[in-house]
Design an enzyme around this catalytic site. Sequence first.
Site, PDB file in Angstrom:
ATOM      1  N   ASP A  34       0.540  -3.413   1.039  1.00 46.92           N
ATOM      2  CA  ASP A  34       1.868  -3.527   1.582  1.00 46.92           C
ATOM      3  C   ASP A  34       2.029  -4.817   0.771  1.00 46.92           C
ATOM      4  O   ASP A  34       2.967  -6.183   1.486  1.00 46.92           O
ATOM      5  CB  ASP A  34       1.686  -3.564   2.875  1.00 46.92           C
ATOM      6  CG  ASP A  34       3.485  -3.436   3.242  1.00 46.92           C
ATOM      7  OD1 ASP A  34       4.061  -3.519   2.478  1.00 46.92           O
ATOM      8  OD2 ASP A  34       3.921  -3.985   4.183  1.00 46.92           O
ATOM      9  N   GLU A  53      -8.236  -2.351   8.069  1.00 52.32           N
ATOM     10  CA  GLU A  53      -7.813  -0.989   7.594  1.00 52.32           C
ATOM     11  C   GLU A  53      -8.479  -0.667   7.028  1.00 52.32           C
ATOM     12  O   GLU A  53      -7.572   0.354   6.068  1.00 52.32           O
ATOM     13  CB  GLU A  53      -6.407  -1.082   7.852  1.00 52.32           C
ATOM     14  CG  GLU A  53      -5.391  -1.962   8.826  1.00 52.32           C
ATOM     15  CD  GLU A  53      -4.167  -1.505   9.109  1.00 52.32           C
ATOM     16  OE1 GLU A  53      -3.739  -1.506   7.810  1.00 52.32           O
ATOM     17  OE2 GLU A  53      -2.666  -2.269   9.609  1.00 52.32           O
ATOM     18  N   TYR A  81       1.685  -1.074  15.339  1.00 49.37           N
ATOM     19  CA  TYR A  81       2.793  -0.979  15.756  1.00 49.37           C
ATOM     20  C   TYR A  81       3.402  -0.024  16.414  1.00 49.37           C
ATOM     21  O   TYR A  81       4.230   0.932  15.605  1.00 49.37           O
ATOM     22  CB  TYR A  81       3.542  -0.788  13.681  1.00 49.37           C
ATOM     23  CG  TYR A  81       2.650  -2.495  12.966  1.00 49.37           C
ATOM     24  CD1 TYR A  81       3.314  -2.987  12.536  1.00 49.37           C
ATOM     25  CD2 TYR A  81       1.326  -1.926  12.443  1.00 49.37           C
ATOM     26  CE1 TYR A  81       3.434  -4.151  12.090  1.00 49.37           C
ATOM     27  CE2 TYR A  81       0.597  -3.186  11.956  1.00 49.37           C
ATOM     28  CZ  TYR A  81       2.282  -3.982  12.481  1.00 49.37           C
ATOM     29  OH  TYR A  81       1.690  -5.261  11.048  1.00 49.37           O
ATOM     30  N   GLU A 102      -2.340  -7.609  13.902  1.00 46.48           N
ATOM     31  CA  GLU A 102      -1.160  -7.699  14.162  1.00 46.48           C
ATOM     32  C   GLU A 102      -0.003  -6.937  14.793  1.00 46.48           C
ATOM     33  O   GLU A 102      -0.694  -6.180  15.755  1.00 46.48           O
ATOM     34  CB  GLU A 102      -0.909  -6.911  12.457  1.00 46.48           C
ATOM     35  CG  GLU A 102      -1.586  -7.593  11.409  1.00 46.48           C
ATOM     36  CD  GLU A 102      -1.989  -6.669   9.957  1.00 46.48           C
ATOM     37  OE1 GLU A 102      -0.440  -5.719  10.707  1.00 46.48           O
ATOM     38  OE2 GLU A 102      -1.994  -6.643   9.176  1.00 46.48           O
TER      39      GLU A 102
HETATM   40  C1  GCB Z   1      -0.191  -3.084   8.719  1.00 48.23           C
HETATM   41  C2  GCB Z   1      -1.042  -4.023   7.399  1.00 48.23           C
HETATM   42  C3  GCB Z   1      -0.442  -5.396   6.432  1.00 48.23           C
HETATM   43  C4  GCB Z   1       1.498  -4.166   6.288  1.00 48.23           C
HETATM   44  C5  GCB Z   1       1.641  -4.146   7.878  1.00 48.23           C
HETATM   45  C6  GCB Z   1       3.266  -3.793   8.059  1.00 48.23           C
HETATM   46  O1  GCB Z   1      -1.168  -2.840   9.007  1.00 48.23           O
HETATM   47  O2  GCB Z   1      -2.087  -4.680   7.942  1.00 48.23           O
HETATM   48  O3  GCB Z   1      -0.381  -5.242   5.145  1.00 48.23           O
HETATM   49  O4  GCB Z   1       2.130  -5.547   5.750  1.00 48.23           O
HETATM   50  O5  GCB Z   1       0.883  -3.344   8.306  1.00 48.23           O
HETATM   51  O6  GCB Z   1       3.893  -4.494   7.425  1.00 48.23           O
HETATM   52  O7  GCB Z   1       3.139  -2.331   7.667  1.00 48.23           O
END
Ligand code: GCB
Length: 652
Positions: free
Chosen positions: A223, A464, A517, A553
């Site tokens: 990403d 990941e 997330y 994250e």
């Molecule tokens: C993740 C990734 C990261 C992305 C982020 C997102 O899990 O490690 O590279 O930018 O999520 O914002 O989706």
Amino acid sequence: MASYIVATAALGRTDRGEAAGHWRAPPGPLTTMFGTVLPLDGGMLFPQESSFREVKELNGLWDFRADGSPNRNEGFEKAWYKRRLTETGPVIEMPVPASYNDITQDPTLRDFIGWVWYEREVFVPARWISDEGTRVVLRVGSAHYYSIVWVNGEKVTEHEGGHLPFEAEISSLIRKEPTKPCRITIAVNNTLTLETLPPGTIQYMNDSSRYPDGFFVQNIDFDFFNYAGIHRSVLLYTTPKVHVDDISVETNFMDNTGLVRYKVSVQGGFNNTLNITLMDKDGHFVASSTGSSGGLKVVDVKLWWPYLMHENPGYLYSMKVRQHAHRHVGDEYTLPVGIRTINVTNTQFLINNKPFYFHGVNKHEDSDIRGRGFDWPLIVKDFNLMKWLGVNSFRTSHYPYAEEILQMCDRHGIVVIDECPGVGIKDIRSFRNASLSHHLVVMDELVRRDKNHPSVVMWSVANEPASEMPPAEFYFKTLIEHTKALDQTRPVTYVTIAAADMDKGGPYVDVVCANSYFAWYFDQGRLDIIPLQLSTHFENWYRKYQRPIIQSEYGADAVPGLHMDPPMMFTEEYQNALLQSYHDVFDQKRNQYFVGELIWNFADFMTSQGIYRVVGNKKGIFTRQRQPKAAAFLLRKRYWRLANETGRLLPD
Ligand code: GCB
């Protein structure tokens, strides 16, 4: 030569992996064959000036041309490196260092895939040429992704991988035609394959009713925008012929006495005497030793402490390595040394035997116009913002950052989780031996470059990956064991997103780094599920692996200036509320096994175009221009509170 025999238990065969060698170009028009690279036949000390060494920066404007021929191969067919680039076609001015993508108004250059050519002429000081005892080295801090370098039309090196330095000795070459300026040509190709890190694939669109002839796209599973070009400084530097090639230090302490164990390797001659002197910050003598390996005892040691954990963080000694060679001038190299220890228990991450709590950020090397190009104003601004926030740590998501950044971390006491470019490994074909052997070489290169930085406290071998795939277990076990063998002083992790990931890799990692997330990619808009889902998630991890956990994250996109209350996704209020719900759970687990939180992301950053991204990823707490969103103030308040609660020196 660094190539690895990879025993593939899962496949029941043994295969010889060619390390970073024949870079396999994608099938079809981008094909070019390369020679074999010998990446690890020496050290990679950061170039430095001393009485015996000089450095000449080659940054500035270079001539540039993208090879727009259908097979991207015209530059090789017509040997552009043999003559001046201006003699074989039109050129434009391109700044170095910088990604080339956002420099012009040309959309085809922004999204270009294939070879681009850089060239510049440089005058080499006459004494570098006349003095046969001087060794002249050409060094590229990083270029993305595959690079080939010529000097005066002769190939001097090639390198695979976008974020680590490479160099070539060019002394004899420049002495061939001493009066001529030296012409440096660098061809860089950003094509990603199943075996590159990160991986990618080229897809040809063969439906002629929808796409013109030869139309192709590059697919990636990560990403961030695949910025390309010469991203860090290009230098010429000198060393004496007999020179200090590499230095490794390991540090320890007991009570008030510090210990620096060192190893020095010298190249270019024998009969060397090595004098090692350790000095304190004020230049006062502390300890000395002789020989290529040994130990230095430091009475009344001043330890290297993280920012906000001590009133005097980032304390660095200087280790001067002075080498005298029979009938040669000798050499001198001074390495900054921070004395500290790292240990991990089942529930804690210890720096100097005290519990350390990561309150930090994930970053990208990313900014307007420059893309991933090295830029001092940006770097210093980012450090000032991090200190304003009360950040004590960051992860180099998702690739190694410039050495100058790590040097700043050493000086300021900012703790680093150092990640390799193992991101987006999702295709089962990227778990094959060719990929693994390249990944091992990248870890060799990373550890070789960063091993002496006290700020680096942990290696991350990937982000990941699709660890649920059958070959992943062998792949990551090999990778993690290899990294632990390279460096026995630091823990190793890989960053996971799904609980299923750790079923395979979990037992091998020292610290669980988990991304999540909740209320963003799942249960969208439902902030109320966060407490339950996040604490269940942590409990499951801990029950299974009994390792300390870092939230590596978490976050939400917020379009700056977009407001809604009650909060809705993409507003500043939603980003704040999501962070707040996560923080409540972190605070419950903090005194158990939970050892850190790294927000995704420090700043907004560019991605490829797609329906999930509005001109890039907006999970920054700062905009891409480094202006705060509401979340920056929330985090600032929290981090300074955490610094007061967790960062003070705990009594013995
Ligand atoms: C993740 C990734 C990261 C992305 C982020 C997102 O899990 O490690 O590279 O930018 O999520 O914002 O989706």
